[in-house]
Design an enzyme around this catalytic site. Sequence first.
Site, PDB file in Angstrom:
ATOM      1  N   HIS A 133     -85.009  11.792   4.256  1.00 47.12           N
ATOM      2  CA  HIS A 133     -85.631  10.484   4.066  1.00 47.12           C
ATOM      3  C   HIS A 133     -84.720   9.365   4.585  1.00 47.12           C
ATOM      4  O   HIS A 133     -85.153   8.518   5.373  1.00 47.12           O
ATOM      5  CB  HIS A 133     -85.935  10.278   2.573  1.00 47.12           C
ATOM      6  CG  HIS A 133     -86.594   8.976   2.235  1.00 47.12           C
ATOM      7  ND1 HIS A 133     -87.958   8.860   2.051  1.00 47.12           N
ATOM      8  CD2 HIS A 133     -86.093   7.730   2.061  1.00 47.12           C
ATOM      9  CE1 HIS A 133     -88.257   7.590   1.771  1.00 47.12           C
ATOM     10  NE2 HIS A 133     -87.133   6.882   1.764  1.00 47.12           N
ATOM     11  N   GLU A 134     -83.462   9.377   4.156  1.00 47.54           N
ATOM     12  CA  GLU A 134     -82.558   8.281   4.551  1.00 47.54           C
ATOM     13  C   GLU A 134     -82.227   8.357   6.044  1.00 47.54           C
ATOM     14  O   GLU A 134     -82.145   7.326   6.712  1.00 47.54           O
ATOM     15  CB  GLU A 134     -81.289   8.304   3.697  1.00 47.54           C
ATOM     16  CG  GLU A 134     -81.524   8.076   2.197  1.00 47.54           C
ATOM     17  CD  GLU A 134     -82.317   6.819   1.850  1.00 47.54           C
ATOM     18  OE1 GLU A 134     -82.365   5.870   2.659  1.00 47.54           O
ATOM     19  OE2 GLU A 134     -82.929   6.788   0.755  1.00 47.54           O
ATOM     20  N   HIS A 137     -84.977   6.822   7.927  1.00 51.84           N
ATOM     21  CA  HIS A 137     -84.856   5.359   7.996  1.00 51.84           C
ATOM     22  C   HIS A 137     -83.935   4.943   9.144  1.00 51.84           C
ATOM     23  O   HIS A 137     -84.220   3.982   9.863  1.00 51.84           O
ATOM     24  CB  HIS A 137     -84.291   4.804   6.682  1.00 51.84           C
ATOM     25  CG  HIS A 137     -85.309   4.650   5.590  1.00 51.84           C
ATOM     26  ND1 HIS A 137     -86.580   4.150   5.790  1.00 51.84           N
ATOM     27  CD2 HIS A 137     -85.238   4.921   4.249  1.00 51.84           C
ATOM     28  CE1 HIS A 137     -87.238   4.120   4.642  1.00 51.84           C
ATOM     29  NE2 HIS A 137     -86.447   4.603   3.685  1.00 51.84           N
ATOM     30  N   HIS A 143     -91.487   3.488   5.036  1.00 52.98           N
ATOM     31  CA  HIS A 143     -92.125   4.320   4.018  1.00 52.98           C
ATOM     32  C   HIS A 143     -93.544   4.687   4.415  1.00 52.98           C
ATOM     33  O   HIS A 143     -94.255   3.891   5.025  1.00 52.98           O
ATOM     34  CB  HIS A 143     -92.084   3.611   2.658  1.00 52.98           C
ATOM     35  CG  HIS A 143     -90.705   3.626   2.067  1.00 52.98           C
ATOM     36  ND1 HIS A 143     -90.216   2.622   1.270  1.00 52.98           N
ATOM     37  CD2 HIS A 143     -89.710   4.526   2.199  1.00 52.98           C
ATOM     38  CE1 HIS A 143     -88.968   2.922   0.925  1.00 52.98           C
ATOM     39  NE2 HIS A 143     -88.640   4.065   1.484  1.00 52.98           N
ATOM     40  N   CYS A 149     -95.410  13.424   2.477  1.00 57.42           N
ATOM     41  CA  CYS A 149     -94.480  13.157   3.586  1.00 57.42           C
ATOM     42  C   CYS A 149     -93.105  12.784   3.043  1.00 57.42           C
ATOM     43  O   CYS A 149     -92.989  12.058   2.056  1.00 57.42           O
ATOM     44  CB  CYS A 149     -95.019  12.025   4.454  1.00 57.42           C
ATOM     45  SG  CYS A 149     -93.885  11.485   5.755  1.00 57.42           S
ATOM     46  N   CYS A 168     -94.638  13.885   8.014  1.00 54.51           N
ATOM     47  CA  CYS A 168     -96.037  14.030   8.427  1.00 54.51           C
ATOM     48  C   CYS A 168     -96.053  13.987   9.962  1.00 54.51           C
ATOM     49  O   CYS A 168     -95.035  13.650  10.598  1.00 54.51           O
ATOM     50  CB  CYS A 168     -96.897  12.919   7.838  1.00 54.51           C
ATOM     51  SG  CYS A 168     -96.549  11.276   8.512  1.00 54.51           S
TER      52      CYS A 168
HETATM   53 ZN   LIG Z   1     -86.811   4.865   1.648  1.00 51.20          ZN
HETATM   54 ZN   LIG Z   2     -95.342  10.141   6.940  1.00 55.48          ZN
END
Ligand SMILES: [Zn+2]
Ligand SMILES: [Zn+2]
Length: 183
Positions: A133-134, A137, A143, A149, A168
Amino acid sequence: MKVGILSVGQVPREVLLELGHALPKVFPDTACSVFNEQVPIPADAFVQKRNQYNSSVILSQVKVFAASNAGFDRVLGVIDVDVFASGLNYVFGEAYTPGKAALISLWRLKPSFYGETAGSDVFVSRAVKEAVHELGHTLGLRHCAKGSCVMHFSNSIFDTDKKQSLFCGQDYLQASLAISTLG
Ligand SMILES: [Zn+2]
Ligand SMILES: [Zn+2]
């Protein structure tokens, strides 16, 4: 994408190695290595009245480290203390969007934090999701509304457990494009 994994303060090395093993399975054309050295937690990151650390202060330290290790496209800092960010009671991590530095905290990913008896596979799976996730980014991804996802915002550990460690289709495409423009 060359990712360096950096211990900020004392972090179990096996977790860093697990992350290094898992991340190339999610990101295309990606290799990971774990730095042998660790950087200390910046003293000014600690906020006494909250008994927590300011993730933005730590993230900026990871950024400084990334700038002096230009051989790496991204540096993922891993810390094992409780962190917060402005306006949030706690965070699982923080990253520049886009940028070279990302940070995750293991503190609230441990099953024991929630009184759970789940094993280390649950813990590692959570850490992988937050790391993906990070790092997502840092590639410019924002987001995602899709709950499954990996770029879905985790408000709590339930969100983290619900989502996958994968992007996703649309986010995977965007991540791949961003990686293809590196170096
Ligand atoms: Zn985030
Ligand atoms: Zn996504």
